[in-house]
Design a protein around this motif. Structure first.
Motif, PDB file in Angstrom:
ATOM      1  N   LYS A   7       0.818  -1.308   0.027  1.00 44.20           N
ATOM      2  CA  LYS A   7      -0.092  -0.169   0.047  1.00 44.20           C
ATOM      3  C   LYS A   7       0.660   1.137   0.082  1.00 44.20           C
ATOM      4  O   LYS A   7       2.043   1.369   0.913  1.00 44.20           O
ATOM      5  CB  LYS A   7      -0.880  -0.015   1.314  1.00 44.20           C
ATOM      6  CG  LYS A   7      -1.934   1.127   1.011  1.00 44.20           C
ATOM      7  CD  LYS A   7      -2.824   0.830   2.519  1.00 44.20           C
ATOM      8  CE  LYS A   7      -3.931   2.197   2.651  1.00 44.20           C
ATOM      9  NZ  LYS A   7      -4.801   1.910   3.795  1.00 44.20           N
ATOM     10  N   PHE A   8       0.583   2.190  -0.631  1.00 41.99           N
ATOM     11  CA  PHE A   8       1.224   3.534  -0.986  1.00 41.99           C
ATOM     12  C   PHE A   8       0.230   4.487  -1.583  1.00 41.99           C
ATOM     13  O   PHE A   8      -0.751   4.087  -2.416  1.00 41.99           O
ATOM     14  CB  PHE A   8       2.527   3.554  -1.499  1.00 41.99           C
ATOM     15  CG  PHE A   8       2.396   3.048  -3.175  1.00 41.99           C
ATOM     16  CD1 PHE A   8       2.187   4.313  -3.917  1.00 41.99           C
ATOM     17  CD2 PHE A   8       2.506   2.072  -3.552  1.00 41.99           C
ATOM     18  CE1 PHE A   8       2.143   3.787  -5.537  1.00 41.99           C
ATOM     19  CE2 PHE A   8       2.256   1.616  -4.876  1.00 41.99           C
ATOM     20  CZ  PHE A   8       2.287   2.590  -5.776  1.00 41.99           C
ATOM     21  N   LYS A   9       0.377   5.868  -1.191  1.00 44.15           N
ATOM     22  CA  LYS A   9      -0.446   6.890  -1.844  1.00 44.15           C
ATOM     23  C   LYS A   9       0.242   7.140  -3.050  1.00 44.15           C
ATOM     24  O   LYS A   9       1.074   7.844  -3.276  1.00 44.15           O
ATOM     25  CB  LYS A   9      -0.386   8.026  -0.784  1.00 44.15           C
ATOM     26  CG  LYS A   9      -1.490   9.009  -1.122  1.00 44.15           C
ATOM     27  CD  LYS A   9      -1.530  10.152  -0.019  1.00 44.15           C
ATOM     28  CE  LYS A   9      -2.591  11.384  -0.498  1.00 44.15           C
ATOM     29  NZ  LYS A   9      -2.527  12.693   0.475  1.00 44.15           N
ATOM     30  N   LEU A  10      -0.833   7.143  -4.024  1.00 45.96           N
ATOM     31  CA  LEU A  10      -0.519   7.607  -5.315  1.00 45.96           C
ATOM     32  C   LEU A  10      -1.285   8.665  -5.954  1.00 45.96           C
ATOM     33  O   LEU A  10      -2.542   8.739  -6.116  1.00 45.96           O
ATOM     34  CB  LEU A  10      -0.902   6.418  -6.390  1.00 45.96           C
ATOM     35  CG  LEU A  10      -0.793   6.880  -7.951  1.00 45.96           C
ATOM     36  CD1 LEU A  10       0.816   6.909  -8.295  1.00 45.96           C
ATOM     37  CD2 LEU A  10      -1.162   5.307  -8.705  1.00 45.96           C
ATOM     38  N   PRO A  11      -0.641   9.685  -5.986  1.00 50.51           N
ATOM     39  CA  PRO A  11      -1.310  11.140  -6.298  1.00 50.51           C
ATOM     40  C   PRO A  11      -2.025  11.047  -7.658  1.00 50.51           C
ATOM     41  O   PRO A  11      -1.344  10.251  -8.663  1.00 50.51           O
ATOM     42  CB  PRO A  11      -0.367  12.134  -6.378  1.00 50.51           C
ATOM     43  CG  PRO A  11       0.759  11.662  -5.518  1.00 50.51           C
ATOM     44  CD  PRO A  11       0.935  10.038  -5.693  1.00 50.51           C
ATOM     45  N   GLU A  12      -3.285  11.505  -7.996  1.00 47.70           N
ATOM     46  CA  GLU A  12      -3.910  11.305  -9.107  1.00 47.70           C
ATOM     47  C   GLU A  12      -3.241  11.919 -10.278  1.00 47.70           C
ATOM     48  O   GLU A  12      -3.351  11.408 -11.366  1.00 47.70           O
ATOM     49  CB  GLU A  12      -5.399  11.991  -8.858  1.00 47.70           C
ATOM     50  CG  GLU A  12      -6.377  11.232  -7.973  1.00 47.70           C
ATOM     51  CD  GLU A  12      -7.818  11.531  -8.290  1.00 47.70           C
ATOM     52  OE1 GLU A  12      -8.100  12.481  -9.233  1.00 47.70           O
ATOM     53  OE2 GLU A  12      -8.617  11.143  -7.777  1.00 47.70           O
ATOM     54  N   HIS A 348      -0.009   0.439  -9.898  1.00 44.38           N
ATOM     55  CA  HIS A 348      -0.962   0.850  -8.779  1.00 44.38           C
ATOM     56  C   HIS A 348      -0.895   0.071  -7.324  1.00 44.38           C
ATOM     57  O   HIS A 348      -0.300  -0.973  -7.600  1.00 44.38           O
ATOM     58  CB  HIS A 348      -2.356   0.715  -9.082  1.00 44.38           C
ATOM     59  CG  HIS A 348      -3.271   1.888 -10.044  1.00 44.38           C
ATOM     60  ND1 HIS A 348      -2.558   2.087 -11.441  1.00 44.38           N
ATOM     61  CD2 HIS A 348      -3.739   2.931  -9.874  1.00 44.38           C
ATOM     62  CE1 HIS A 348      -3.114   3.186 -11.757  1.00 44.38           C
ATOM     63  NE2 HIS A 348      -4.129   3.669 -11.046  1.00 44.38           N
ATOM     64  N   PRO A 349      -1.168   0.677  -6.343  1.00 44.30           N
ATOM     65  CA  PRO A 349      -0.861   0.376  -5.147  1.00 44.30           C
ATOM     66  C   PRO A 349      -1.780  -0.937  -5.027  1.00 44.30           C
ATOM     67  O   PRO A 349      -2.884  -1.135  -5.368  1.00 44.30           O
ATOM     68  CB  PRO A 349      -1.470   1.392  -4.006  1.00 44.30           C
ATOM     69  CG  PRO A 349      -1.315   2.693  -4.922  1.00 44.30           C
ATOM     70  CD  PRO A 349      -1.701   2.212  -6.413  1.00 44.30           C
TER      71      PRO A 349
END
Length: 392
Positions: A7-12, A348-349
């Motif tokens: 899991k990680f945060k992917l900016p749009e 993607h995460p």
């Protein structure tokens, strides 16, 4: 490993909605004209060196030092720079599956409700039976008819439920099969992932996407999503590789939607992948095995190739012929039996594609690379930037 470890945060804004392109402004008097040119082989590239556990972002000289431009800034690697990391006798394994226009839009009889139909695979050519997904599924029941063109000549009847969104359709179109397929596909559009079309100004694929969402060497029809790592290879780059003496082996794995499904279990050993049809012939085996026996590099282009070759690799580390289906799910830790290098996109995460990449490159190194990709503005997804993993 656990799902949450991916899991990680992917900016749009770092999700690529269109293929890599360059803009050039031409001035004619007071008028400015902007020309956009697509460059498959000029997306950004990151190189992971497994043995030294290092991540490379910039072009380097023979001594391993970054090459600087005239302003003293390091020069970013681009995809076509991969040519510098392979030699005569090395072998690349490509997936030659061909994407077909799988997304159709129709209307339901009587109510005229708009329905999206996503073609998965043809079940019977003679009976015109197709396995599909429908949206919204709650409106579609057995016996319903769907219309796909203004003349109402292309009609399908729902004859079975397969999953919550899955249906079996019988197309009521009386003509030779080749003509039926041609007319059906003429109504469809490129099956771009939802994370792309839902974020575009117009939530549909455009006319260029059917070409852009296809590798230059695609031959065997059957995929409903592109093997993304293959999209970076231009005809010019392939020719330069050929001139250098690099060998090409083509295998087929018809990419399905399983890689886009959410994984709903924390324990990855309990996740089951959808099956995908694949084929590896004797010629591909001969090319790959010859290179490996001679001590040359064998590069798998994309996670679909890794899945296929790891399904078919023998206990002696040689590739064998295969015809059938695979539901192989590769995640760390995993001991690879065939390829020693790999090309991947940035995924993607918590996706199976990320997990497969981590299995090949090593979890810590790949996740470090992803952290750098986020920091340096790399683009993610099918139309995004690329990663090369080397065993050095």
């Amino acid at each position: 490993m656990k799902l949450s470890q991916f899991k990680f945060k992917l900016p749009e804004e770092q999700i690529a909605l269109y293929p890599h392109s360059e803009e050039k402004v031409v001035k004619t008097g007071r008028k400015k004209t902007v020309f956009t040119t697509k460059r498959r082989d000029e997306c950004r590239l990151m190189i992971l060196h497994k043995k030294s556990q290092t991540v490379q972002l910039y072009q380097q000289d023979d001594k391993g030092k970054d090459i600087l431009d005239e302003k003293g800034n390091p020069i970013q690697l681009v995809f076509k720079d991969i040519l510098n990391y392979f030699d005569e006798g090395d072998a690349f394994i490509f997936n030659d599956t061909k994407v077909f226009p799988a997304r159709l839009y129709g209307t339901k009889e009587k109510t005229d409700a708009k329905i999206e139909v996503f073609l998965l695979r043809e079940l019977s050519a003679e009976q015109r039976l197709w396995d599909v997904l429908v949206e919204p599924a709650r409106k579609i029941r057995i016996g319903n008819k769907l219309f796909f063109d203004d003349s109402s000549s292309m009609v399908a009847e729902v004859i079975d439920n397969t999953t919550s969104r899955g249906r079996t359709l019988r197309f009521l179109y009386d003509c030779p099969h080749d003509e039926f397929k041609r007319e059906l596909f003429a109504l469809g559009e490129a099956p771009l992932p939802r994370y792309i079309i839902n974020k575009r100004e117009t939530p549909h694929a455009n006319e260029d996407d059917m070409e852009d969402f296809q590798s230059t060497f695609a031959q065997k029809e059957g995929a409903v999503t592109a093997p993304a790592a293959s999209l970076h290879f231009s005809r010019e780059l392939m020719k330069r590789m050929e001139i250098k003496g690099i060998n090409f082996a083509f295998i087929t794995l018809h990419c399905g939607l399983g890689n886009f499904h959410d994984i709903e279990v924390e324990d990855l050993t309990k996740h089951k992948m959808d099956s995908e049809q694949m084929s590896i012939n004797a010629e591909a085996c001969e090319i790959v095995n010859r290179a490996k026996t001679a001590g040359h590099r064998v590069c798998a282009v994309g996670t679909s190739v890794v899945k296929a070759t790891e399904t078919a690799v023998d206990t002696d580390g040689m590739l064998k012929e295969f015809e059938g289906w695979t539901n192989k799910f590769i995640f760390p830790p995993y001991n690879f039996g065939l390829a020693d290098s790999m090309i991947a996109n940035f995924y993607h995460p918590m996706s199976p594609l990320l997990m497969s990449t981590c299995a090949f490159g090593g979890y810590e190194l790949v996740m470090e690379a992803y952290s750098l990709a986020l920091k340096h503005g790399f683009r993610f997804g099918c139309y995004g930037d690329a990663m090369l993993i080397l065993n050095d």
